[in-house]
Design a protein around this motif. Structure first.
Motif, PDB file in Angstrom:
ATOM      1  N   LEU A   1       0.836  -1.205   0.000  1.00  0.00           N
ATOM      2  CA  LEU A   1       0.000   0.000   0.000  1.00  0.00           C
ATOM      3  C   LEU A   1       0.876   1.261   0.000  1.00  0.00           C
ATOM      4  CD1 LEU A   1      -2.952   0.995   0.183  1.00  0.00           C
ATOM      5  CD2 LEU A   1      -2.582   1.232   2.636  1.00  0.00           C
ATOM      6  N   ILE A   2       1.879   1.269   0.907  1.00  0.00           N
ATOM      7  CA  ILE A   2       2.775   2.430   0.968  1.00  0.00           C
ATOM      8  C   ILE A   2       3.464   2.623  -0.380  1.00  0.00           C
ATOM      9  CG2 ILE A   2       4.862   3.338   2.062  1.00  0.00           C
ATOM     10  CD1 ILE A   2       3.982   1.811   4.599  1.00  0.00           C
ATOM     11  N   THR A   3       3.893   1.523  -0.981  1.00  0.00           N
ATOM     12  CA  THR A   3       4.568   1.596  -2.278  1.00  0.00           C
ATOM     13  C   THR A   3       3.686   2.279  -3.319  1.00  0.00           C
ATOM     14  OG1 THR A   3       5.734  -0.434  -1.806  1.00  0.00           O
ATOM     15  CG2 THR A   3       5.592   0.204  -4.103  1.00  0.00           C
ATOM     16  N   VAL A   4       2.438   1.839  -3.392  1.00  0.00           N
ATOM     17  CA  VAL A   4       1.541   2.410  -4.403  1.00  0.00           C
ATOM     18  C   VAL A   4       1.333   3.903  -4.150  1.00  0.00           C
ATOM     19  CG1 VAL A   4      -0.791   2.350  -5.325  1.00  0.00           C
ATOM     20  CG2 VAL A   4       0.408   0.227  -4.852  1.00  0.00           C
ATOM     21  N   VAL A   5       1.122   4.257  -2.879  1.00  0.00           N
ATOM     22  CA  VAL A   5       0.899   5.667  -2.555  1.00  0.00           C
ATOM     23  C   VAL A   5       2.118   6.503  -2.919  1.00  0.00           C
ATOM     24  CG1 VAL A   5       0.534   7.295  -0.662  1.00  0.00           C
ATOM     25  CG2 VAL A   5      -0.785   5.169  -0.746  1.00  0.00           C
ATOM     26  N   VAL A   6       3.305   6.017  -2.530  1.00  0.00           N
ATOM     27  CA  VAL A   6       4.518   6.789  -2.829  1.00  0.00           C
ATOM     28  C   VAL A   6       4.732   6.897  -4.330  1.00  0.00           C
ATOM     29  CG1 VAL A   6       7.012   6.876  -2.545  1.00  0.00           C
ATOM     30  CG2 VAL A   6       5.582   6.194  -0.645  1.00  0.00           C
ATOM     31  N   LEU A   7       4.468   5.811  -5.044  1.00  0.00           N
ATOM     32  CA  LEU A   7       4.587   5.859  -6.505  1.00  0.00           C
ATOM     33  C   LEU A   7       3.738   6.985  -7.078  1.00  0.00           C
ATOM     34  CD1 LEU A   7       4.507   2.168  -7.812  1.00  0.00           C
ATOM     35  CD2 LEU A   7       6.353   3.810  -7.998  1.00  0.00           C
ATOM     36  N   ALA A   8       2.486   7.037  -6.629  1.00  0.00           N
ATOM     37  CA  ALA A   8       1.577   8.063  -7.143  1.00  0.00           C
ATOM     38  C   ALA A   8       2.078   9.456  -6.789  1.00  0.00           C
ATOM     39  CB  ALA A   8       0.178   7.839  -6.587  1.00  0.00           C
ATOM     40  N   VAL A   9       2.544   9.605  -5.540  1.00  0.00           N
ATOM     41  CA  VAL A   9       2.971  10.927  -5.088  1.00  0.00           C
ATOM     42  C   VAL A   9       4.206  11.403  -5.858  1.00  0.00           C
ATOM     43  CG1 VAL A   9       3.958  12.189  -3.143  1.00  0.00           C
ATOM     44  CG2 VAL A   9       1.964  10.723  -2.800  1.00  0.00           C
ATOM     45  N   VAL A  10       5.236  10.551  -5.980  1.00  0.00           N
ATOM     46  CA  VAL A  10       6.451  11.028  -6.666  1.00  0.00           C
ATOM     47  C   VAL A  10       6.165  11.261  -8.142  1.00  0.00           C
ATOM     48  CG1 VAL A  10       8.173  10.064  -5.099  1.00  0.00           C
ATOM     49  CG2 VAL A  10       7.360   8.686  -6.993  1.00  0.00           C
ATOM     50  N   ALA A  11       5.303  10.422  -8.732  1.00  0.00           N
ATOM     51  CA  ALA A  11       4.984  10.621 -10.149  1.00  0.00           C
ATOM     52  C   ALA A  11       4.335  11.987 -10.349  1.00  0.00           C
ATOM     53  CB  ALA A  11       4.052   9.517 -10.631  1.00  0.00           C
TER      54      ALA A  11
ATOM     55  N   PRO B   1       7.398  16.444 -18.709  1.00  0.00           N
ATOM     56  CA  PRO B   1       6.756  15.972 -17.469  1.00  0.00           C
ATOM     57  C   PRO B   1       6.668  14.451 -17.448  1.00  0.00           C
ATOM     58  CG  PRO B   1       5.500  17.767 -18.424  1.00  0.00           C
ATOM     59  CD  PRO B   1       6.593  17.463 -19.391  1.00  0.00           C
ATOM     60  N   SER B   2       6.280  13.886 -18.579  1.00  0.00           N
ATOM     61  CA  SER B   2       6.122  12.440 -18.649  1.00  0.00           C
ATOM     62  C   SER B   2       7.451  11.727 -18.381  1.00  0.00           C
ATOM     63  CB  SER B   2       5.566  12.084 -20.028  1.00  0.00           C
ATOM     64  OG  SER B   2       5.851  10.777 -20.355  1.00  0.00           O
ATOM     65  N   ASP B   3       8.548  12.211 -19.005  1.00  0.00           N
ATOM     66  CA  ASP B   3       9.871  11.604 -18.779  1.00  0.00           C
ATOM     67  C   ASP B   3      10.236  11.632 -17.305  1.00  0.00           C
ATOM     68  OD1 ASP B   3      10.180  11.280 -21.447  1.00  0.00           O
ATOM     69  OD2 ASP B   3      11.492  13.015 -21.741  1.00  0.00           O
ATOM     70  N   ARG B   4      10.037  12.811 -16.705  1.00  0.00           N
ATOM     71  CA  ARG B   4      10.455  12.972 -15.309  1.00  0.00           C
ATOM     72  C   ARG B   4       9.618  12.106 -14.388  1.00  0.00           C
ATOM     73  NH1 ARG B   4      13.213  16.829 -12.850  1.00  0.00           N
ATOM     74  NH2 ARG B   4      11.542  17.314 -11.409  1.00  0.00           N
ATOM     75  N   SER B   5       8.333  12.028 -14.704  1.00  0.00           N
ATOM     76  CA  SER B   5       7.434  11.215 -13.905  1.00  0.00           C
ATOM     77  C   SER B   5       7.865   9.749 -13.938  1.00  0.00           C
ATOM     78  CB  SER B   5       6.045  11.370 -14.488  1.00  0.00           C
ATOM     79  OG  SER B   5       5.102  11.266 -13.519  1.00  0.00           O
ATOM     80  N   TRP B   6       8.102   9.239 -15.123  1.00  0.00           N
ATOM     81  CA  TRP B   6       8.490   7.834 -15.242  1.00  0.00           C
ATOM     82  C   TRP B   6       9.858   7.593 -14.630  1.00  0.00           C
ATOM     83  CZ3 TRP B   6       4.965   4.497 -15.613  1.00  0.00           C
ATOM     84  CH2 TRP B   6       3.810   4.752 -16.356  1.00  0.00           C
TER      85      TRP B   6
END
Lengths: 265, 446
Positions: free
Chosen positions: B51-61, B85-90
């Motif tokens: 759960l934490i992983t998914v949340v952090v993924l969304a936040v940093v993206a 933006p897309s490059d940086r997000s990924w």
């Protein structure tokens, strides 16, 4: 002598039994616009190929290149990439672009000889690599502005219209900042408007960027209006040379272009 | 050129610059959170971690997406590897994913439907080794256009250098063997590239294939001279280890005998992942600077390239040297990771495997090599799981009677499908997916 940037003497290129260029002499003045004209198959492109090192002429030929403030070089003793580094750049009749790469990459390749990033520096993206990369991009910027290519920077060249591709190729040789610019039919297949633009760009290269232009062109009207000096080839032979007005009145030139009977009739 | 009036261009013209802190914050979070999670491995339930992983993924993206320079970019900004933006997000997501993955894989967890969780870690490590080798192979074959079958020869060269420098001279010092293999690979690679100066396409392929057999001969002679039929043992007393003067480093917790041996998937991951990522970044940087552009120029039109001042012969040899150096390094890593190398460790089939990897992943895309090797290693695992566990499929006797043949058939079939419908491979597919995600996010507005 010193105001000649390029001179070639007794230049003969032979393919099997065909002499594509037969003992051609020519002298290009520094800063001038030298035009090479002639009907299809006259040997114009072959001559440019021989000067830029792609074809080897027969022994006995001489091609001398005299960069400003430097000793005269015998181009026949160099390989094509060395000739490019001496300051001779050329375009191709049927485009020498890298179609899969974008406009920016194609233009940056024109800066290859001016950058000095080594492979390992590039891989580590060192400060020096960044410095050269920035310098290259700043140099490209001027070309992009001059040729109105800003909108296409990230587009693959293969996807662009023909007229734009021609401009990209012209931009690439401008980016090389050569002393001698050899253009092989830069206006072939272009519309009237595009031709006008291209003429403007060639003038800019000659006047503002101090390049000597060696132009191959089919369109007599264009040549007569912009060239300083014209050389006419036909079937590998030089048939006439002089100012545009002289050429317009030269009977051999008229015969070569319009056919003998037409000229007589 | 008249400016076209459309909303998109007006949106682009609004200039925005993130502060330096904003630029790096998403990446700092992506790098820090995995270690915080990892240091609490024992106490925290797997599902909490997920759960934490998914949340952090969304936040940093999201952070990386929003805090991206917009508007007219300076040259320096335009040059960045992660520009849009897309490059940086990924990039933020990938950073986080790569760092959090070992902690998730190492956690005690029983997946539903007996999904083979434990074997995944081994597969991930193999993918890393193969991705590095395949990216180098793709740089040569796909990006520089120099068709070569000598790939496995350089894996063997890596094993030879690993054997000489890493085992015979220094008793398991992989750290010395790696640069030595890179050096040897570069020199031998440049020599193996000499036929490329005269030959192209199929002829070059045959010439490099000849080199493959020469190297196989060298490998066999070397084995018999020094190791006999057992082959080289890269494990046990020859396992790579962290020298004792480096034991103060955080996360280095020596074993009972006072040594820190690289063994087990978790420790190997922390060796393989940085080396793979750094070598792939190196190749990506080469491709976007002067010499790399020259590779592409030589591939497309060598006459045109030479008239731009590129020494075509030198450029080809450089491509061979770079690719072979990286492949040799991956050979060293594979030897030490797998633990032993014998007479039959290298064969022609392996060349074909790498060819499958780069074709499926996407020709001339370094990213494609990563997708390709993931595809190549994960697919058999999925098939195996499906044969044994998946409802209905597990009852088909035919599938479990001929497991390897059917694996091969399905792989071959998928390769044909990909070549027919998606010639730019998984990398092309990924690009489409990314584009689709970016567009649907942009439509909703930032």
């Amino acid at each position: 002598m010193s105001d000649e940037i390029l001179s070639f003497e007794n230049l003969t290129v032979q393919f099997g039994g065909v002499r594509a260029c037969d003992a051609i002499d020519g002298h290009v003045k520094r800063g001038s616009l030298f035009a090479l004209i002639g009907p299809n198959g006259a040997g114009k492109t072959t001559l440019v190929n021989a000067i830029s090192g792609v074809y080897k002429p027969l022994p006995g030929a001489q091609v001398r290149f005299h960069p400003a403030g430097q000793p005269t070089e015998d181009l026949l003793s160099y390989r094509p990439f060395q000739i490019a580094r001496l300051g001779v750049a050329r375009t191709f009749q049927n485009l020498g672009l890298f179609m899969g790469e974008n406009v920016l990459t194609n233009l940056l390749l024109g800066r290859y000889i001016h950058e000095h990033t080594r492979l390992i520096e590039g891989g580590l993206f060192t400060r020096r690599a960044v410095k050269w990369e920035l310098a290259a991009r700043q140099a490209i910027e001027r070309v992009v502005d001059l040729l109105d290519l800003g909108a296409f920077k990230r587009e693959p060249v293969g996807d662009l219209p023909y007229g734009v591709q021609k401009r990209v190729e012209f931009g690439r040789v401008l980016a090389m900042e050569p002393e001698l610019l050899m253009l092989d039919e830069p206006m072939a297949g272009m519309s009237v408007d595009e031709k006008q633009d291209m003429i403007r760009y060639i003038y800019t290269a000659q006047d503002e960027l101090d390049m000597t232009v060696f132009l191959i062109e089919h369109d007599m009207g264009v040549v007569m209006s912009i060239a300083d000096h014209v050389m006419v080839l036909d079937f590998g032979q030089k048939i006439a040379e002089g100012t545009p007005t002289e050429m317009q009145q030269d009977e051999r030139v008229i015969a070569a272009y319009l056919g003998t009977e037409m000229a007589e009739g | 050129m008249t400016a076209v009036e459309n909303p998109a261009s007006q949106q682009d013209s609004t200039t925005y610059r993130p502060s330096p802190v904003q630029r790096f914050l998403p990446f700092a979070i992506a790098a820090a959170v995995p270690f915080i999670l990892g240091s609490t491995t024992e106490n925290v339930n797997f599902w909490w971690k997920a759960l934490i992983t998914v949340v952090v993924l969304a936040v940093v993206a999201r952070m990386a997406w929003v805090w991206t320079p917009r508007g007219e970019l300076t040259h320096r900004e335009d040059m960045r590897l992660w520009r849009t933006p897309s490059d940086r997000s990924w990039a933020a997501v990938t950073t986080f994913g790569l760092l959090v993955l070992p902690f998730i894989l190492a956690s005690d967890f029983t997946p539903p439907m007996d999904f083979p969780w434990a074997t995944w870690f081994a597969v991930v490590n193999l993918v890393l080794i193969f991705a590095m080798g395949a990216a180098a192979f793709n740089l040569l074959v796909g990006y520089s256009g120099q068709i070569s079958l000598a790939h496995v020869a350089f894996l063997a060269l890596g094993s030879i250098v690993g054997g000489i420098v890493g085992v015979q001279w220094s008793g398991g010092n992989m750290w010395v063997a790696l640069p030595a293999a890179a050096l040897a690979g570069a020199v031998v690679g440049a020599i193996s590239g000499l036929p490329a100066l005269r030959l192209k396409h199929l002829y070059l392929l045959l010439a490099t294939f000849g080199f493959h057999f020469v190297m196989m001969l060298v490998w066999r002679e070397y084995l018999q001279e020094y190791f006999g039929f057992v082959g080289i043992r890269f494990k046990g007393e020859n396992s790579p280890r962290i020298a004792s003067w480096l034991h103060w480093l955080p996360g280095i917790d020596p074993d009972d005998n006072g040594e820190f041996i690289i063994t087990g998937q978790f420790r190997w991951y922390w060796v393989l992942m940085p080396i793979t990522v750094l070598s792939i970044l190196f190749m990506v940087n080469v491709v976007r600077t002067r010499e790399g552009r020259a590779f592409a120029a030589v591939r497309d039109r060598d006459v045109s390239a030479s008239l731009l001042g590129i020494n075509v012969a030198r450029s080809k040899l450089l491509a061979f040297a770079l690719s072979s150096a990286v492949v040799s390094m991956s050979g060293v890593l594979a030897s030490f990771y797998i633990g032993s190398r014998g007479e039959d460790s290298f064969n022609v089939q392996t060349v074909l495997n790498y060819a499958i990897i780069i074709v499926v992943g996407g020709f001339s895309s370094i990213q494609g090599a990563i997708f390709g090797s993931a595809f190549f290693w994960f697919l058999p695992e999925w098939f195996k799981w499906a044969r044994e566990e998946l409802w209905i499929v597990r009852d088909i006797d035919f599938l479990s009677d001929y497991p390897s043949e059917i694996d091969l058939a399905i792989k071959g079939f998928l390769v044909v499908i990909i070549l027919m419908f998606k010639p730019d491979g998984l990398a092309g597919l990924w690009k489409d997916v990314k584009g689709w995600i970016s567009r649907s996010l942009a439509r909703r507005g930032p």
